[in-house]
Design an enzyme around this catalytic site. Structure first.
Site, PDB file in Angstrom:
ATOM      1  N   GLY A 139      48.374  45.652  40.969  1.00  0.00           N
ATOM      2  CA  GLY A 139      47.347  46.679  40.759  1.00  0.00           C
ATOM      3  C   GLY A 139      47.545  47.983  41.510  1.00  0.00           C
ATOM      4  O   GLY A 139      47.158  49.042  41.031  1.00  0.00           O
ATOM      5  N   GLU A 178      46.078  49.740  48.141  1.00  0.00           N
ATOM      6  CA  GLU A 178      45.451  48.748  47.256  1.00  0.00           C
ATOM      7  C   GLU A 178      44.739  49.434  46.097  1.00  0.00           C
ATOM      8  O   GLU A 178      44.312  50.579  46.218  1.00  0.00           O
ATOM      9  CB  GLU A 178      44.401  47.961  48.056  1.00  0.00           C
ATOM     10  CG  GLU A 178      44.841  46.581  48.496  1.00  0.00           C
ATOM     11  CD  GLU A 178      44.805  45.532  47.381  1.00  0.00           C
ATOM     12  OE1 GLU A 178      44.997  45.880  46.190  1.00  0.00           O
ATOM     13  OE2 GLU A 178      44.579  44.359  47.694  1.00  0.00           O
ATOM     14  N   ASP A 179      44.574  48.704  45.026  1.00  0.00           N
ATOM     15  CA  ASP A 179      43.789  49.229  43.900  1.00  0.00           C
ATOM     16  C   ASP A 179      42.297  49.175  44.199  1.00  0.00           C
ATOM     17  O   ASP A 179      41.566  50.140  44.011  1.00  0.00           O
ATOM     18  CB  ASP A 179      44.114  48.460  42.600  1.00  0.00           C
ATOM     19  CG  ASP A 179      44.024  46.939  42.730  1.00  0.00           C
ATOM     20  OD1 ASP A 179      43.721  46.415  43.827  1.00  0.00           O
ATOM     21  OD2 ASP A 179      44.277  46.258  41.717  1.00  0.00           O
ATOM     22  N   ASP A 193      37.341  44.251  46.996  1.00  0.00           N
ATOM     23  CA  ASP A 193      36.197  43.586  46.399  1.00  0.00           C
ATOM     24  C   ASP A 193      35.539  42.728  47.502  1.00  0.00           C
ATOM     25  O   ASP A 193      34.793  43.256  48.317  1.00  0.00           O
ATOM     26  CB  ASP A 193      36.741  42.756  45.227  1.00  0.00           C
ATOM     27  CG  ASP A 193      35.672  42.107  44.376  1.00  0.00           C
ATOM     28  OD1 ASP A 193      34.641  42.734  44.139  1.00  0.00           O
ATOM     29  OD2 ASP A 193      35.882  40.953  43.936  1.00  0.00           O
ATOM     30  N   SER A 194      35.839  41.451  47.580  1.00  0.00           N
ATOM     31  CA  SER A 194      35.286  40.620  48.656  1.00  0.00           C
ATOM     32  C   SER A 194      35.937  40.967  50.001  1.00  0.00           C
ATOM     33  O   SER A 194      35.359  40.743  51.054  1.00  0.00           O
ATOM     34  CB  SER A 194      35.529  39.140  48.361  1.00  0.00           C
ATOM     35  OG  SER A 194      36.904  38.845  48.456  1.00  0.00           O
ATOM     36  N   GLY A 195      37.157  41.502  49.948  1.00  0.00           N
ATOM     37  CA  GLY A 195      37.917  41.772  51.167  1.00  0.00           C
ATOM     38  C   GLY A 195      38.772  40.593  51.607  1.00  0.00           C
ATOM     39  O   GLY A 195      39.461  40.661  52.616  1.00  0.00           O
ATOM     40  N   LEU A 208      42.807  41.152  51.929  1.00  0.00           N
ATOM     41  CA  LEU A 208      43.243  41.897  53.114  1.00  0.00           C
ATOM     42  C   LEU A 208      42.865  41.196  54.413  1.00  0.00           C
ATOM     43  O   LEU A 208      43.600  41.280  55.398  1.00  0.00           O
ATOM     44  CB  LEU A 208      42.687  43.320  53.069  1.00  0.00           C
ATOM     45  CG  LEU A 208      43.413  44.213  52.066  1.00  0.00           C
ATOM     46  CD1 LEU A 208      42.738  45.570  51.959  1.00  0.00           C
ATOM     47  CD2 LEU A 208      44.879  44.397  52.454  1.00  0.00           C
ATOM     48  N   LYS A 246      34.176  48.132  46.388  1.00  0.00           N
ATOM     49  CA  LYS A 246      32.856  47.656  45.952  1.00  0.00           C
ATOM     50  C   LYS A 246      32.138  47.110  47.186  1.00  0.00           C
ATOM     51  O   LYS A 246      32.217  45.899  47.475  1.00  0.00           O
ATOM     52  CB  LYS A 246      33.012  46.509  44.949  1.00  0.00           C
ATOM     53  CG  LYS A 246      33.532  46.895  43.578  1.00  0.00           C
ATOM     54  CD  LYS A 246      33.523  45.629  42.703  1.00  0.00           C
ATOM     55  CE  LYS A 246      34.315  45.784  41.443  1.00  0.00           C
ATOM     56  NZ  LYS A 246      34.521  44.496  40.753  1.00  0.00           N
ATOM     57  N   PHE A 267      32.907  45.132  36.808  1.00  0.00           N
ATOM     58  CA  PHE A 267      34.328  44.819  36.664  1.00  0.00           C
ATOM     59  C   PHE A 267      35.033  45.990  35.979  1.00  0.00           C
ATOM     60  O   PHE A 267      34.719  46.340  34.850  1.00  0.00           O
ATOM     61  CB  PHE A 267      34.531  43.533  35.866  1.00  0.00           C
ATOM     62  CG  PHE A 267      35.935  43.032  35.977  1.00  0.00           C
ATOM     63  CD1 PHE A 267      36.320  42.241  37.052  1.00  0.00           C
ATOM     64  CD2 PHE A 267      36.886  43.378  35.027  1.00  0.00           C
ATOM     65  CE1 PHE A 267      37.637  41.800  37.168  1.00  0.00           C
ATOM     66  CE2 PHE A 267      38.202  42.942  35.140  1.00  0.00           C
ATOM     67  CZ  PHE A 267      38.574  42.150  36.212  1.00  0.00           C
ATOM     68  N   ASP A 319      43.510  45.370  36.004  1.00  0.00           N
ATOM     69  CA  ASP A 319      43.628  44.682  34.722  1.00  0.00           C
ATOM     70  C   ASP A 319      42.434  43.789  34.411  1.00  0.00           C
ATOM     71  O   ASP A 319      41.686  43.382  35.291  1.00  0.00           O
ATOM     72  CB  ASP A 319      44.882  43.800  34.716  1.00  0.00           C
ATOM     73  CG  ASP A 319      44.714  42.567  35.618  1.00  0.00           C
ATOM     74  OD1 ASP A 319      44.463  42.743  36.823  1.00  0.00           O
ATOM     75  OD2 ASP A 319      44.798  41.436  35.095  1.00  0.00           O
ATOM     76  N   ARG A 358      46.003  47.977  32.442  1.00  0.00           N
ATOM     77  CA  ARG A 358      46.473  48.594  33.690  1.00  0.00           C
ATOM     78  C   ARG A 358      46.902  50.041  33.455  1.00  0.00           C
ATOM     79  O   ARG A 358      46.835  50.875  34.356  1.00  0.00           O
ATOM     80  CB  ARG A 358      47.681  47.830  34.245  1.00  0.00           C
ATOM     81  CG  ARG A 358      47.364  46.444  34.765  1.00  0.00           C
ATOM     82  CD  ARG A 358      48.575  45.906  35.526  1.00  0.00           C
ATOM     83  NE  ARG A 358      48.523  44.474  35.727  1.00  0.00           N
ATOM     84  CZ  ARG A 358      47.872  43.863  36.720  1.00  0.00           C
ATOM     85  NH1 ARG A 358      47.222  44.576  37.611  1.00  0.00           N
ATOM     86  NH2 ARG A 358      47.882  42.551  36.830  1.00  0.00           N
TER      87      ARG A 358
END
Ligand code: IMP
Ligand code: MG
Length: 176
Positions: free
Chosen positions: A43, A98-99, A102-104, A107, A130, A151, A158, A164
């Site tokens: 991504g 990173e693209d 989200d939750s993290g 990373l 997010k 989303f 993707d 993408r």
């Protein structure tokens, strides 16, 4: 499903302008030194290329492909390195690109691994974030856009490996 099922969230021109801002900021922050970009596949690749083109300090780039296990009850090995870096990061100014965060989770598990390889400095740059979805606290230095919990696809992101290549950020409208 075709591209007409995508609602635009961020126009190509907005994304381009914001990447220009980030590039300028990063160039200023690293003035007089060099930067080693770690692009997180797949991504991150579209963003990493566009960003790198707008950075004026010397840049090198390497790629890593990780897959994170969704189940947080797995106590160890929550991130699997599918493709590791080609080069050492020891003593380098590393910027993870990173693209989306989200939750993290990805990373959160990847950072200690990379820090253990003794870079001089390590920072994160993500095109999207997010914040509402965060489960792991991550210190992200550069964020392109904070977006709501939807989303999104395009610019490297993707849905089932598609979309993408869209030059903008959009939301897949699912049919009822
Ligand atoms: P994490 O939850 O922060 O670990 O994010 C894991 C990965 O999920 C990201 O790198 C993306 O590849 C993917 N992801 C999260 N949200 C989205 C989305 O809205 N669209 C597409 N991929 C996403
Ligand atoms: Mg991904």
């Amino acid at each position: 499903m075709n591209n007409s099922d995508i609602r635009v969230m961020l126009e190509e021109s907005e994304v381009d302008a914001r990447i220009g801002d980030l590039g300028a900021q990063i160039s200023k922050d690293y003035e007089g030194s060099e930067l080693h970009i770690i692009c997180i596949l797949k991504g991150g690749v579209f963003f990493a290329c566009e960003l790198a083109k707008r950075i004026t300090v010397p840049v090198s780039i390497d790629f890593m492909y990780v897959s994170s296990y969704g189940n947080s009850t797995v106590s160890s090995g929550n991130v699997k390195i599918v493709k590791d870096l080609d080069e050492s990061i020891e003593g380098k100014n590393v910027l993870i690109v990173e693209d989306i965060i989200d939750s993290g989770r990805t990373l959160h598990h990847l950072l200690p691994i990379l820090k253990g390889r003794k870079p001089k400095k390590i920072e994160i740059c993500t095109l999207l974030s997010k914040p509402e979805r965060r489960e792991f606290d991550i210190d992200v230095k550069y964020v392109g856009f904070k977006i709501p919990d939807e989303f999104v696809v395009g610019y490297g992101l993707d849905f089932e490996q598609k979309y993408r290549n869209l030059p903008y950020i959009g939301v897949v409208e699912t049919e009822e």
